[in-house]
Scaffold this motif. Structure first.
Motif, PDB file in Angstrom:
ATOM      1  N   LYS A  28       0.833  -1.210   0.000  1.00  0.00           N
ATOM      2  CA  LYS A  28       0.000   0.000   0.000  1.00  0.00           C
ATOM      3  C   LYS A  28       0.868   1.260   0.000  1.00  0.00           C
ATOM      4  O   LYS A  28       0.573   2.221  -0.701  1.00  0.00           O
ATOM      5  CB  LYS A  28      -0.950  -0.005   1.191  1.00  0.00           C
ATOM      6  N   ALA A  29       1.950   1.252   0.753  1.00  0.00           N
ATOM      7  CA  ALA A  29       2.827   2.429   0.834  1.00  0.00           C
ATOM      8  C   ALA A  29       3.573   2.676  -0.476  1.00  0.00           C
ATOM      9  O   ALA A  29       4.000   3.800  -0.730  1.00  0.00           O
ATOM     10  CB  ALA A  29       3.827   2.258   1.970  1.00  0.00           C
ATOM     11  N   LYS A  30       3.711   1.634  -1.305  1.00  0.00           N
ATOM     12  CA  LYS A  30       4.455   1.783  -2.551  1.00  0.00           C
ATOM     13  C   LYS A  30       3.608   2.333  -3.693  1.00  0.00           C
ATOM     14  O   LYS A  30       4.137   2.709  -4.728  1.00  0.00           O
ATOM     15  CB  LYS A  30       5.056   0.431  -2.962  1.00  0.00           C
ATOM     16  N   LYS A  31       2.302   2.429  -3.499  1.00  0.00           N
ATOM     17  CA  LYS A  31       1.448   3.017  -4.535  1.00  0.00           C
ATOM     18  C   LYS A  31       1.765   4.507  -4.630  1.00  0.00           C
ATOM     19  O   LYS A  31       1.955   5.168  -3.609  1.00  0.00           O
ATOM     20  CB  LYS A  31      -0.023   2.796  -4.199  1.00  0.00           C
ATOM     21  N   PRO A  32       1.841   5.032  -5.858  1.00  0.00           N
ATOM     22  CA  PRO A  32       2.271   6.434  -6.039  1.00  0.00           C
ATOM     23  C   PRO A  32       1.501   7.450  -5.194  1.00  0.00           C
ATOM     24  O   PRO A  32       2.099   8.362  -4.637  1.00  0.00           O
ATOM     25  CB  PRO A  32       2.039   6.686  -7.533  1.00  0.00           C
ATOM     26  N   HIS A  33       0.213   7.305  -5.053  1.00  0.00           N
ATOM     27  CA  HIS A  33      -0.568   8.287  -4.294  1.00  0.00           C
ATOM     28  C   HIS A  33      -0.535   8.037  -2.784  1.00  0.00           C
ATOM     29  O   HIS A  33      -1.115   8.796  -2.019  1.00  0.00           O
ATOM     30  CB  HIS A  33      -2.014   8.337  -4.805  1.00  0.00           C
ATOM     31  N   HIS A  34       0.144   6.976  -2.336  1.00  0.00           N
ATOM     32  CA  HIS A  34       0.265   6.674  -0.910  1.00  0.00           C
ATOM     33  C   HIS A  34       1.701   6.804  -0.406  1.00  0.00           C
ATOM     34  O   HIS A  34       1.925   6.719   0.798  1.00  0.00           O
ATOM     35  CB  HIS A  34      -0.200   5.235  -0.623  1.00  0.00           C
ATOM     36  N   ARG A  35       2.671   6.993  -1.324  1.00  0.00           N
ATOM     37  CA  ARG A  35       4.079   7.049  -0.909  1.00  0.00           C
ATOM     38  C   ARG A  35       4.300   8.173   0.104  1.00  0.00           C
ATOM     39  O   ARG A  35       3.820   9.286  -0.082  1.00  0.00           O
ATOM     40  CB  ARG A  35       4.984   7.285  -2.108  1.00  0.00           C
ATOM     41  N   LYS A  37       6.009  11.227   1.941  1.00  0.00           N
ATOM     42  CA  LYS A  37       6.832  12.347   1.454  1.00  0.00           C
ATOM     43  C   LYS A  37       8.160  12.439   2.195  1.00  0.00           C
ATOM     44  O   LYS A  37       9.150  12.906   1.651  1.00  0.00           O
ATOM     45  CB  LYS A  37       6.063  13.648   1.607  1.00  0.00           C
ATOM     46  N   ASN A  38       8.151  12.003   3.460  1.00  0.00           N
ATOM     47  CA  ASN A  38       9.343  12.099   4.309  1.00  0.00           C
ATOM     48  C   ASN A  38       9.153  11.194   5.523  1.00  0.00           C
ATOM     49  O   ASN A  38       8.127  10.518   5.646  1.00  0.00           O
ATOM     50  CB  ASN A  38       9.590  13.549   4.727  1.00  0.00           C
ATOM     51  N   ALA A  39      10.121  11.206   6.420  1.00  0.00           N
ATOM     52  CA  ALA A  39      10.086  10.327   7.592  1.00  0.00           C
ATOM     53  C   ALA A  39       8.885  10.638   8.482  1.00  0.00           C
ATOM     54  O   ALA A  39       8.236   9.726   9.000  1.00  0.00           O
ATOM     55  CB  ALA A  39      11.378  10.463   8.390  1.00  0.00           C
ATOM     56  N   ARG A  40       8.577  11.900   8.659  1.00  0.00           N
ATOM     57  CA  ARG A  40       7.452  12.292   9.519  1.00  0.00           C
ATOM     58  C   ARG A  40       6.128  11.808   8.929  1.00  0.00           C
ATOM     59  O   ARG A  40       5.271  11.258   9.634  1.00  0.00           O
ATOM     60  CB  ARG A  40       7.440  13.809   9.690  1.00  0.00           C
ATOM     61  N   ASP A  41       5.957  12.009   7.627  1.00  0.00           N
ATOM     62  CA  ASP A  41       4.749  11.569   6.923  1.00  0.00           C
ATOM     63  C   ASP A  41       4.597  10.045   7.042  1.00  0.00           C
ATOM     64  O   ASP A  41       3.506   9.545   7.321  1.00  0.00           O
ATOM     65  CB  ASP A  41       4.841  11.994   5.450  1.00  0.00           C
ATOM     66  N   ASN A  45       1.503   8.152   9.182  1.00  0.00           N
ATOM     67  CA  ASN A  45       0.617   7.236   8.455  1.00  0.00           C
ATOM     68  C   ASN A  45       0.769   5.794   8.926  1.00  0.00           C
ATOM     69  O   ASN A  45      -0.220   5.077   9.068  1.00  0.00           O
ATOM     70  CB  ASN A  45       0.869   7.336   6.949  1.00  0.00           C
ATOM     71  N   TYR A  46       1.989   5.363   9.181  1.00  0.00           N
ATOM     72  CA  TYR A  46       2.217   3.987   9.617  1.00  0.00           C
ATOM     73  C   TYR A  46       1.590   3.743  10.992  1.00  0.00           C
ATOM     74  O   TYR A  46       0.886   2.754  11.205  1.00  0.00           O
ATOM     75  CB  TYR A  46       3.713   3.675   9.656  1.00  0.00           C
ATOM     76  N   TYR A  51      -1.100   2.181   6.353  1.00  0.00           N
ATOM     77  CA  TYR A  51      -0.453   1.271   5.413  1.00  0.00           C
ATOM     78  C   TYR A  51      -0.801  -0.191   5.666  1.00  0.00           C
ATOM     79  O   TYR A  51      -0.243  -1.085   5.049  1.00  0.00           O
ATOM     80  CB  TYR A  51       1.068   1.437   5.458  1.00  0.00           C
ATOM     81  N   SER A  52      -1.731  -0.444   6.577  1.00  0.00           N
ATOM     82  CA  SER A  52      -2.113  -1.825   6.881  1.00  0.00           C
ATOM     83  C   SER A  52      -2.777  -2.465   5.671  1.00  0.00           C
ATOM     84  O   SER A  52      -3.580  -1.836   4.979  1.00  0.00           O
ATOM     85  CB  SER A  52      -3.085  -1.868   8.049  1.00  0.00           C
ATOM     86  N   VAL A  53      -2.429  -3.726   5.449  1.00  0.00           N
ATOM     87  CA  VAL A  53      -3.032  -4.493   4.365  1.00  0.00           C
ATOM     88  C   VAL A  53      -3.719  -5.691   5.003  1.00  0.00           C
ATOM     89  O   VAL A  53      -3.097  -6.441   5.756  1.00  0.00           O
ATOM     90  CB  VAL A  53      -1.964  -4.969   3.356  1.00  0.00           C
ATOM     91  N   ILE A  54      -4.994  -5.843   4.722  1.00  0.00           N
ATOM     92  CA  ILE A  54      -5.735  -6.975   5.263  1.00  0.00           C
ATOM     93  C   ILE A  54      -5.572  -8.151   4.317  1.00  0.00           C
ATOM     94  O   ILE A  54      -5.851  -8.048   3.127  1.00  0.00           O
ATOM     95  CB  ILE A  54      -7.226  -6.633   5.427  1.00  0.00           C
ATOM     96  N   ASP A  55      -5.096  -9.246   4.851  1.00  0.00           N
ATOM     97  CA  ASP A  55      -4.921 -10.478   4.084  1.00  0.00           C
ATOM     98  C   ASP A  55      -6.274 -11.156   3.991  1.00  0.00           C
ATOM     99  O   ASP A  55      -6.843 -11.559   5.004  1.00  0.00           O
ATOM    100  CB  ASP A  55      -3.896 -11.372   4.788  1.00  0.00           C
TER     101      ASP A  55
END
Length: 66
Positions: A28-35, A37-41, A45-46, A51-55
């Protein structure tokens, strides 16, 4: 600075390495609109679970055990 921000900075924003250390799925974090911007961002979000992905297999197992 939070521990999550430190992990982000230690890996220079490399999401595969960051999520590897966190034992989490980076998809989820690797999708362009979810990446992040920096460590704080990333940390905000984390920690918010953004960035949670439900299996779906785990979700199905959980429902069958109710």
């Amino acid at each position: 600075m939070t521990l999550t921000e430190e992990i982000y900075n230690r890996h220079d924003g490399d999401l595969d390495q960051i999520f590897g250390e966190l034992n989490a799925d980076p998809s989820k974090a690797k999708k362009p609109h979810h990446r992040p911007k920096n460590a704080r961002d990333f940390a905000v979000n984390y920690l918010a679970g953004y960035y949670s992905v439900i299996d779906s297999a785990s979700e199905s197992d959980a429902k069958s055990h109710k």
